[in-house]
Design a protein around this motif. Structure first.
Motif, PDB file in Angstrom:
ATOM      1  N   PHE A  40       4.174   4.514  -4.786  1.00 23.84           N
ATOM      2  CA  PHE A  40       3.655   5.726  -4.139  1.00 23.84           C
ATOM      3  C   PHE A  40       3.223   5.418  -2.702  1.00 23.84           C
ATOM      4  CE2 PHE A  40       2.803   5.898  -8.691  1.00 23.84           C
ATOM      5  CZ  PHE A  40       3.420   7.085  -9.049  1.00 23.84           C
ATOM      6  N   PRO A  41       4.144   4.915  -1.894  1.00 25.19           N
ATOM      7  CA  PRO A  41       3.782   4.497  -0.533  1.00 25.19           C
ATOM      8  C   PRO A  41       3.308   5.638   0.353  1.00 25.19           C
ATOM      9  CG  PRO A  41       6.169   4.521  -0.810  1.00 25.19           C
ATOM     10  CD  PRO A  41       5.582   4.715  -2.167  1.00 25.19           C
ATOM     11  N   ASP A  42       3.705   6.862   0.022  1.00 31.88           N
ATOM     12  CA  ASP A  42       3.305   8.002   0.846  1.00 31.88           C
ATOM     13  C   ASP A  42       1.919   8.515   0.489  1.00 31.88           C
ATOM     14  OD1 ASP A  42       5.750   7.901   2.156  1.00 31.88           O
ATOM     15  OD2 ASP A  42       6.705   9.326   0.779  1.00 31.88           O
ATOM     16  N   GLN A  43       1.349   8.018  -0.615  1.00 34.24           N
ATOM     17  CA  GLN A  43       0.046   8.518  -1.042  1.00 34.24           C
ATOM     18  C   GLN A  43      -1.077   7.511  -0.813  1.00 34.24           C
ATOM     19  OE1 GLN A  43      -0.161  11.014  -4.627  1.00 34.24           O
ATOM     20  NE2 GLN A  43       2.016  10.580  -4.966  1.00 34.24           N
ATOM     21  N   ILE A  44      -0.771   6.234  -0.934  1.00 30.79           N
ATOM     22  CA  ILE A  44      -1.802   5.225  -0.712  1.00 30.79           C
ATOM     23  C   ILE A  44      -2.072   5.083   0.776  1.00 30.79           C
ATOM     24  CG2 ILE A  44      -0.243   3.234  -0.547  1.00 30.79           C
ATOM     25  CD1 ILE A  44      -2.335   1.697  -2.266  1.00 30.79           C
ATOM     26  N   THR A  45      -3.336   4.836   1.121  1.00 32.88           N
ATOM     27  CA  THR A  45      -3.746   4.774   2.520  1.00 32.88           C
ATOM     28  C   THR A  45      -4.348   3.411   2.831  1.00 32.88           C
ATOM     29  OG1 THR A  45      -4.214   7.152   2.569  1.00 32.88           O
ATOM     30  CG2 THR A  45      -5.258   5.810   4.263  1.00 32.88           C
ATOM     31  N   GLU A  46      -3.980   2.838   3.942  1.00 31.10           N
ATOM     32  CA  GLU A  46      -4.550   1.566   4.361  1.00 31.10           C
ATOM     33  C   GLU A  46      -6.057   1.702   4.529  1.00 31.10           C
ATOM     34  OE1 GLU A  46      -4.014  -1.814   7.904  1.00 31.10           O
ATOM     35  OE2 GLU A  46      -2.834   0.046   7.936  1.00 31.10           O
ATOM     36  N   TRP A 100     -11.005 -12.049  -0.646  1.00 25.92           N
ATOM     37  CA  TRP A 100     -10.998 -10.664  -1.115  1.00 25.92           C
ATOM     38  C   TRP A 100     -10.001  -9.810  -0.336  1.00 25.92           C
ATOM     39  CZ3 TRP A 100     -13.163  -9.190  -5.532  1.00 25.92           C
ATOM     40  CH2 TRP A 100     -14.121 -10.054  -6.104  1.00 25.92           C
ATOM     41  N   ARG A 101      -9.841 -10.098   0.951  1.00 32.93           N
ATOM     42  CA  ARG A 101      -8.838  -9.368   1.735  1.00 32.93           C
ATOM     43  C   ARG A 101      -7.444  -9.628   1.166  1.00 32.93           C
ATOM     44  NH1 ARG A 101      -7.172  -7.162   6.657  1.00 32.93           N
ATOM     45  NH2 ARG A 101      -9.314  -6.811   7.370  1.00 32.93           N
ATOM     46  N   GLY A 102      -7.181 -10.855   0.813  1.00 35.41           N
ATOM     47  CA  GLY A 102      -5.866 -11.183   0.258  1.00 35.41           C
ATOM     48  C   GLY A 102      -5.599 -10.475  -1.051  1.00 35.41           C
ATOM     49  N   TYR A 103      -6.596 -10.423  -1.940  1.00 33.05           N
ATOM     50  CA  TYR A 103      -6.377  -9.802  -3.245  1.00 33.05           C
ATOM     51  C   TYR A 103      -6.221  -8.291  -3.149  1.00 33.05           C
ATOM     52  CZ  TYR A 103      -7.568 -14.357  -5.127  1.00 33.05           C
ATOM     53  OH  TYR A 103      -7.574 -15.697  -5.418  1.00 33.05           O
ATOM     54  N   GLY A 104      -6.732  -7.700  -2.079  1.00 36.31           N
ATOM     55  CA  GLY A 104      -6.593  -6.258  -1.920  1.00 36.31           C
ATOM     56  C   GLY A 104      -5.401  -5.861  -1.076  1.00 36.31           C
ATOM     57  N   SER A 105      -4.593  -6.844  -0.652  1.00 34.03           N
ATOM     58  CA  SER A 105      -3.476  -6.576   0.253  1.00 34.03           C
ATOM     59  C   SER A 105      -2.134  -6.608  -0.468  1.00 34.03           C
ATOM     60  CB  SER A 105      -3.456  -7.601   1.387  1.00 34.03           C
ATOM     61  OG  SER A 105      -4.616  -7.504   2.195  1.00 34.03           O
ATOM     62  N   VAL A 106      -1.203  -5.839   0.070  1.00 29.81           N
ATOM     63  CA  VAL A 106       0.189  -5.841  -0.387  1.00 29.81           C
ATOM     64  C   VAL A 106       1.050  -5.980   0.860  1.00 29.81           C
ATOM     65  CG1 VAL A 106       2.017  -4.578  -1.574  1.00 29.81           C
ATOM     66  CG2 VAL A 106      -0.366  -4.347  -2.339  1.00 29.81           C
ATOM     67  N   ASP A 164       0.702  -7.912   3.323  1.00 25.24           N
ATOM     68  CA  ASP A 164      -0.181  -8.074   4.483  1.00 25.24           C
ATOM     69  C   ASP A 164      -0.839  -6.784   4.951  1.00 25.24           C
ATOM     70  OD1 ASP A 164       0.332 -10.838   4.636  1.00 25.24           O
ATOM     71  OD2 ASP A 164       2.152 -10.488   5.809  1.00 25.24           O
ATOM     72  N   THR A 165      -0.738  -5.725   4.162  1.00 21.85           N
ATOM     73  CA  THR A 165      -1.455  -4.490   4.473  1.00 21.85           C
ATOM     74  C   THR A 165      -2.590  -4.333   3.479  1.00 21.85           C
ATOM     75  OG1 THR A 165       0.524  -3.411   5.341  1.00 21.85           O
ATOM     76  CG2 THR A 165      -1.291  -1.980   4.686  1.00 21.85           C
ATOM     77  N   LEU A 166      -3.819  -4.122   3.989  1.00 16.55           N
ATOM     78  CA  LEU A 166      -4.990  -4.033   3.135  1.00 16.55           C
ATOM     79  C   LEU A 166      -5.117  -2.624   2.558  1.00 16.55           C
ATOM     80  CD1 LEU A 166      -7.498  -5.460   2.020  1.00 16.55           C
ATOM     81  CD2 LEU A 166      -8.738  -4.694   4.061  1.00 16.55           C
ATOM     82  N   TYR A 167      -4.955  -2.524   1.246  1.00 16.66           N
ATOM     83  CA  TYR A 167      -5.067  -1.238   0.547  1.00 16.66           C
ATOM     84  C   TYR A 167      -6.282  -1.166  -0.366  1.00 16.66           C
ATOM     85  CZ  TYR A 167      -0.235  -0.175   1.942  1.00 16.66           C
ATOM     86  OH  TYR A 167       0.919   0.084   2.656  1.00 16.66           O
ATOM     87  N   GLY A 168      -6.821  -2.315  -0.777  1.00 15.24           N
ATOM     88  CA  GLY A 168      -7.947  -2.321  -1.700  1.00 15.24           C
ATOM     89  C   GLY A 168      -9.167  -2.967  -1.078  1.00 15.24           C
ATOM     90  N   ALA A 169     -10.273  -2.223  -1.030  1.00 15.61           N
ATOM     91  CA  ALA A 169     -11.529  -2.754  -0.500  1.00 15.61           C
ATOM     92  C   ALA A 169     -12.411  -3.210  -1.658  1.00 15.61           C
ATOM     93  CB  ALA A 169     -12.253  -1.690   0.319  1.00 15.61           C
ATOM     94  N   PRO A 170     -13.006  -4.406  -1.584  1.00 16.64           N
ATOM     95  CA  PRO A 170     -13.804  -4.917  -2.700  1.00 16.64           C
ATOM     96  C   PRO A 170     -14.995  -4.029  -3.020  1.00 16.64           C
ATOM     97  CG  PRO A 170     -14.100  -6.269  -0.732  1.00 16.64           C
ATOM     98  CD  PRO A 170     -12.979  -5.335  -0.442  1.00 16.64           C
ATOM     99  N   LEU A 171     -15.292  -3.948  -4.319  1.00 14.57           N
ATOM    100  CA  LEU A 171     -16.411  -3.134  -4.788  1.00 14.57           C
ATOM    101  C   LEU A 171     -17.370  -4.047  -5.557  1.00 14.57           C
ATOM    102  CD1 LEU A 171     -17.273  -0.068  -4.826  1.00 14.57           C
ATOM    103  CD2 LEU A 171     -16.356  -0.019  -7.156  1.00 14.57           C
ATOM    104  N   GLY A 172     -17.237  -4.107  -6.894  1.00 15.12           N
ATOM    105  CA  GLY A 172     -18.056  -5.014  -7.686  1.00 15.12           C
ATOM    106  C   GLY A 172     -17.327  -6.330  -7.898  1.00 15.12           C
ATOM    107  N   ALA A 173     -18.037  -7.321  -8.441  1.00 15.27           N
ATOM    108  CA  ALA A 173     -17.447  -8.634  -8.675  1.00 15.27           C
ATOM    109  C   ALA A 173     -18.135  -9.291  -9.856  1.00 15.27           C
ATOM    110  CB  ALA A 173     -17.589  -9.507  -7.431  1.00 15.27           C
ATOM    111  N   THR A 184     -11.720  -0.433  -4.246  1.00 18.13           N
ATOM    112  CA  THR A 184     -11.537   0.995  -3.975  1.00 18.13           C
ATOM    113  C   THR A 184     -10.212   1.171  -3.242  1.00 18.13           C
ATOM    114  OG1 THR A 184     -12.678   0.967  -1.827  1.00 18.13           O
ATOM    115  CG2 THR A 184     -14.023   1.349  -3.804  1.00 18.13           C
ATOM    116  N   VAL A 185      -9.441   2.146  -3.692  1.00 18.06           N
ATOM    117  CA  VAL A 185      -8.159   2.465  -3.065  1.00 18.06           C
ATOM    118  C   VAL A 185      -8.204   3.912  -2.606  1.00 18.06           C
ATOM    119  CG1 VAL A 185      -5.684   2.722  -3.449  1.00 18.06           C
ATOM    120  CG2 VAL A 185      -6.900   0.777  -4.438  1.00 18.06           C
ATOM    121  N   ALA A 186      -7.976   4.135  -1.325  1.00 18.94           N
ATOM    122  CA  ALA A 186      -7.968   5.493  -0.777  1.00 18.94           C
ATOM    123  C   ALA A 186      -6.583   6.105  -0.946  1.00 18.94           C
ATOM    124  CB  ALA A 186      -8.359   5.468   0.699  1.00 18.94           C
ATOM    125  N   LEU A 187      -6.572   7.326  -1.489  1.00 18.72           N
ATOM    126  CA  LEU A 187      -5.316   8.035  -1.734  1.00 18.72           C
ATOM    127  C   LEU A 187      -5.263   9.340  -0.958  1.00 18.72           C
ATOM    128  CD1 LEU A 187      -5.293   7.311  -5.562  1.00 18.72           C
ATOM    129  CD2 LEU A 187      -3.865   6.202  -3.834  1.00 18.72           C
TER     130      LEU A 187
END
Length: 463
Positions: A133-139, A156-162, A164-173, A354-357
């Motif tokens: 869903f590349p048109d719906q997910i937001t960097e 954490w930046r690496g685990y949230g990236s696809v 090299d684009t950061l799509y997931g921001a860390p929340l809990g751990a 968190t992933v922004a859509l």
């Protein structure tokens, strides 16, 4: 991991598996002008110092929908953590939790009815959304990215990236590299906390010598449809220690096969404990009993002295019976699962993103708030034991549980080597499939290590 019976919620639990112990504290956000942990922000009366929120602008009349797997009553601390943001920006956060989160999120994306923000509990799902869903997910927005770079370990930046684009921001751990024990039992026997792997094995041998009728270790990997995951956590923790982080990364990415000699060594090292009849299974049975012992009950023999040691994550604190004091001088506590040397600090953990859509200013603002020191401290204050953030500006004093404080110390230790749970990064057919089942057979029937790992390797999806 893609089913309604979500093993991540069993496994990582974070808020969900711990919320039975949650107690609400009536406090609010930080002023942003001083130390992030100071309690001079929001108060029980709702008065909030909004200076730290000016960066988000006036969002009066705007709303942001949040979709998660965390349902009532566990959702309340999350909802309460939004209050300073709502009071200071004028925005409204609409929270929705679902037991069928992962399946329904994909359905909603397919139908064009996506939430504004989703709490995604594994990097693999972020990658799937980005690819399908590349048109719906937001960097991740600029403000949130700035917070991540300033307050979080770069991993954490690496685990949230696809790509090299950061799509997931860390929340809990959470931190998984813990061994639970009885402080009083250690004191009575003159045992010291081991600082190296060799010292851990020596301690185990000493317990065998001192207590012929007691086993040093107790363990259990039964978890319904997710049976086996505690054994995979063992392998992941040990793989970090015997093979090192670079080989661990290659293993996760399938750049080395699952039956590579380095993986065989890690599993056999685990076997020196879990398949050793002299070491297990204290108060529960023989080696094979590990496969049928519910993971939530596996550490309880520590309380009656039937075993001394139990490896399990920080979230295991929720499984101790009511009235059990979890503290360094309490009934039970935990120490760091040691590395090869005292200086070696490999930390296995996991978390949510968190992933922004939706690409709107108010959505970017909420995502930025959720990466900020203000939110991490607010969330800690309104949540009881069982929640941690890897945000370096979280004040540990706001964490109610000593185990949470210890987990936070590990997660933010600059000298530690953090790696995300491998099975959550692997394809679901492996990480939540054959890895679990083959490790269960490895324990239950004594399946040969090489044979078990080769079976997992053959199940890895072709490109």
């Amino acid at each position: 991991m893609r089913t309604t019976r979500n093993p991540r919620r069993m496994k990582l639990a974070l808020a969900a598996s711990l919320a039975a112990t949650l107690t609400l504290a009536a406090c609010g956000g930080d002023d942003g002008g001083g130390d992030a942990g100071e309690d001079d922000g929001a108060t029980a009366g709702g008065d909030t110092d909004c200076s730290a929120f000016e960066q988000y602008g006036d969002l009066e009349g705007k709303s942001v929908s949040v979709y998660t797997s965390i349902i009532s009553p566990e959702d309340q601390p999350h909802i309460d953590s939004y209050i300073p943001f709502e009071e200071c920006t004028g925005a409204t956060v609409e929270y929705e939790g679902s037991r069928e989160f992962e399946a329904q999120l994909l359905v909603r994306l397919e139908s064009g009815n996506a939430p504004d923000i989703a709490y995604v509990p594994q990097p693999g799902l972020i990658e799937r959304i980005a690819n399908d869903f590349p048109d719906q997910i937001t960097e991740v927005g600029e403000q949130a990215q700035s917070n991540i770079d300033e307050y979080y370990n770069e991993a954490w930046r690496g685990y949230g990236s696809v790509d090299d684009t950061l799509y997931g921001a860390p929340l809990g751990a959470n931190a998984k590299s813990f061994v639970w024990y009885s402080p009083s039992a250690f004191e009575e026997n003159g045992y010291e906390i081991p600082e190296t792997w060799d010292e851990l094995i020596a301690l185990s041998d000493q317990i065998v010598s001192d207590h012929p009728d007691v086993k040093p270790w107790c363990a259990g990997i039964e978890s319904g449809g997710a049976t086996g995951w505690p054994a995979t956590d063992w392998v992941e923790d040990v793989m970090l220690r015997t093979a090192g982080p670079e080989a661990y990364d290659q293993w996760v990415e399938h750049e080395i096969p699952f039956d590579d000699p380095q993986v065989v060594e890690a599993v056999d090292t685990v076997g020196e404990i879990l398949r050793n009849p002299d070491y297990v299974n204290g108060g529960l049975g023989e080696v094979q009993s590990i496969a049928t012992t519910p993971f939530g009950e596996a550490g309880l023999p520590i309380l009656d002295g039937s075993c001394f040691l139990h490896r399990q994550a920080s979230f295991y604190q929720a499984n101790w019976p009511e009235g059990t004091t979890v503290a360094e001088d309490g009934d039970v506590f935990a120490f760091f699962l040691p590395g090869q040397s005292a200086e070696d600090r490999p930390v296995l953990g996991a978390g949510e993103f968190t992933v922004a859509l939706a690409d709107r200013p108010e959505v970017a603002a909420l995502q930025a708030y959720l990466t900020s020191p203000e939110w991490s401290n607010e969330k800690a204050r309104v949540t009881g034991p069982g929640w941690v953030s890897a945000n370096s500006e979280l004040d540990p004093a706001n964490l109610e549980s000593p185990i949470d404080q210890l987990a936070y110390e590990l997660l933010t230790d600059e000298n530690a080597t953090f790696r995300f749970d491998a099975s959550d990064l692997m394809p679901a057919a492996v990480g939540a499939g054959t890895f679990w089942s083959e490790m269960t057979a490895w324990i239950a029937s004594g399946k040969d290590t090489q044979e078990a790992l080769s079976a997992i390797e053959s199940s890895w999806p072709s490109e």
